[in-house]
Design a protein around this motif. Structure first.
Motif, short mmCIF file in Angstrom:
data_model
loop_
_atom_site.label_atom_id
_atom_site.label_comp_id
_atom_site.label_asym_id
_atom_site.label_seq_id
_atom_site.Cartn_x
_atom_site.Cartn_y
_atom_site.Cartn_z
N GLN A 103 0.81 -1.21 0.00
CA GLN A 103 0.00 0.00 0.00
C GLN A 103 0.85 1.28 0.00
OE1 GLN A 103 -3.54 0.54 -0.09
NE2 GLN A 103 -3.38 -1.51 -0.95
N LYS A 153 -10.03 -9.78 6.06
CA LYS A 153 -8.68 -9.29 6.39
C LYS A 153 -8.16 -8.36 5.31
CE LYS A 153 -7.14 -13.22 9.16
NZ LYS A 153 -6.70 -14.61 8.94
N GLU A 156 -9.69 -5.06 5.87
CA GLU A 156 -9.04 -4.39 7.01
C GLU A 156 -7.73 -3.73 6.58
OE1 GLU A 156 -8.60 -7.29 10.12
OE2 GLU A 156 -10.77 -7.64 10.17
N THR A 157 -6.95 -4.45 5.79
CA THR A 157 -5.65 -3.92 5.35
C THR A 157 -5.81 -2.62 4.59
OG1 THR A 157 -4.69 -6.13 5.24
CG2 THR A 157 -3.58 -4.41 3.98
N ALA A 159 -8.59 -0.63 4.33
CA ALA A 159 -9.33 0.40 5.06
C ALA A 159 -8.42 1.13 6.05
CB ALA A 159 -10.53 -0.21 5.79
N ASN A 160 -7.52 0.38 6.67
CA ASN A 160 -6.63 0.98 7.67
C ASN A 160 -5.62 1.96 7.10
OD1 ASN A 160 -7.58 -0.02 10.16
ND2 ASN A 160 -6.72 -2.03 9.72
N THR A 161 -5.45 1.98 5.78
CA THR A 161 -4.51 2.93 5.17
C THR A 161 -5.07 4.35 5.17
OG1 THR A 161 -5.41 2.71 2.93
CG2 THR A 161 -3.65 1.18 3.56
N GLY A 162 -6.41 4.49 5.18
CA GLY A 162 -7.01 5.82 5.09
C GLY A 162 -6.92 6.44 3.71
N ASN A 191 -18.02 -6.72 12.18
CA ASN A 191 -16.72 -6.09 12.41
C ASN A 191 -16.32 -5.18 11.25
OD1 ASN A 191 -16.54 -7.45 14.81
ND2 ASN A 191 -15.31 -9.13 14.00
N LEU A 195 -15.60 -1.17 11.25
CA LEU A 195 -14.32 -0.61 10.77
C LEU A 195 -14.55 0.48 9.72
CD1 LEU A 195 -11.18 -0.77 10.60
CD2 LEU A 195 -11.50 -2.46 8.78
N GLU A 198 -15.60 3.58 11.41
CA GLU A 198 -14.46 4.19 12.11
C GLU A 198 -13.52 4.92 11.14
OE1 GLU A 198 -10.41 2.48 14.02
OE2 GLU A 198 -12.18 1.23 14.32
N LYS A 199 -13.34 4.34 9.96
CA LYS A 199 -12.40 4.92 8.99
C LYS A 199 -13.05 5.93 8.05
CE LYS A 199 -9.01 2.61 10.55
NZ LYS A 199 -7.96 3.32 11.29
#
Length: 279
Positions: A103, A153, A156-157, A159-162, A191, A195, A198-199
């Motif tokens: 990413q 998963k 999640e990977t 989405a967590n980058t923003g 979940n 997420l 949240e993001k």
């Protein structure tokens, strides 16, 4: 959420998309070319996908060698969209990015351009392109719950980058009618919805799965739609057209589908700023 990819960056070809959009009553269209159209992303695919001598590897190697792959640069794409905008075409400049592991490299590429919006879609799980009909029997290789877990998963990977505005066609794992037990994936759906909230990501309600795949359902399927409503996650509605005649297909039905879960607005984007419009 649609693609010019089966024609050239040529006004004669793309005019057909706008003419169809007009017929369908659409005020603007967003183009989100797949990253596999662009030379800059080539290494990411070759590093990501299974490309060995297995059945999956051989098929995916051939897929990457098609003439529609890696045939443009991002500059060419941006310049073409800017040309269309300058001529008065009601178009938005987007991209549909695959779920690459690297990413950091993706971020470097994305940061060079001023997008209207960016979609990220899960197109492979551990290097397997699960939406290829030629490889669909690999859904039988292991329990569906495991496949759903691995798919989550991947979400999640990314989405967590923003980095992304929209999650494309979530949980389209059902396209070949592989349906898990509801209780097996309930927590996974819950979940992921939490997420996304949240993001600050929103979700693509996509009719492409209805008219292009055996499942004949709008994505996301009802169980996930309930979670999106619960967490008040905004939506876009898209036909995922790859050809002019598919522009706007079943959007009315998608709007009714969204309303049946209590959604009454969709999001429009301009320079990554959201505006809401009534369905």
């Amino acid at each position: 959420h649609m693609h010019f990819e089966f024609g050239n960056y040529d006004e004669e070809w793309v005019k057909l998309f706008f003419e169809q959009a007009d017929k369908m009553g659409l005020k603007e269209i967003g183009i989100t070319e797949h990253t596999h159209a662009f030379k800059e992303f080539k290494d990411l695919y070759y590093n990501e996908l299974i490309l060995d001598d297995s059945e999956i590897g051989k098929f995916q190697r051939k897929w990457l060698e098609q003439k529609t792959k890696f045939c443009h640069t991002l500059d060419e794409y941006r310049n073409f969209i800017n040309l269309l905008k300058s001529k008065g075409y009601p178009v938005k400049f987007g991209l549909e990015v695959c779920n690459f592991r690297n990413q950091k490299k993706v971020e470097e590429l994305l940061n060079k351009y001023e997008w209207d919006y960016i979609i990220v879609s899960i197109h492979f799980i551990k290097g397997w392109g699960f939406d290829f009909s030629a490889l669909k029997h690999h859904f039988n290789d292991r329990p569906l719950k495991e496949i759903w877990t691995d798919y989550a998963k991947e979400i999640e990977t990314v989405a967590n980058t923003g980095l992304y505005d929209i999650l494309g066609h979530p949980f389209n794992l059902r396209i070949f009618e592989n349906i898990p037990e509801k209780q097996d994936v309930e927590d996974i759906l819950e979940n992921i919805a939490g997420l996304l909230k949240e993001k600050g990501m929103i979700v693509d309600i996509n009719t492409g799965t209805y008219y292009r795949y055996p499942i004949k359902e709008i994505t996301p399927y009802p169980d996930f739609m309930e979670k999106l409503r619960k967490y008040d996650i905004p939506i876009i509605i898209s036909s995922d057209a790859h050809y002019p005649e598919h522009v706007g297909m079943y959007l009315k039905e998608a709007g009714e589908y969204a309303k049946s879960f209590g959604f009454d607005r969709i999001v429009l984007f301009d320079n990554r700023v959201r505006q809401f419009e009534k369905i």
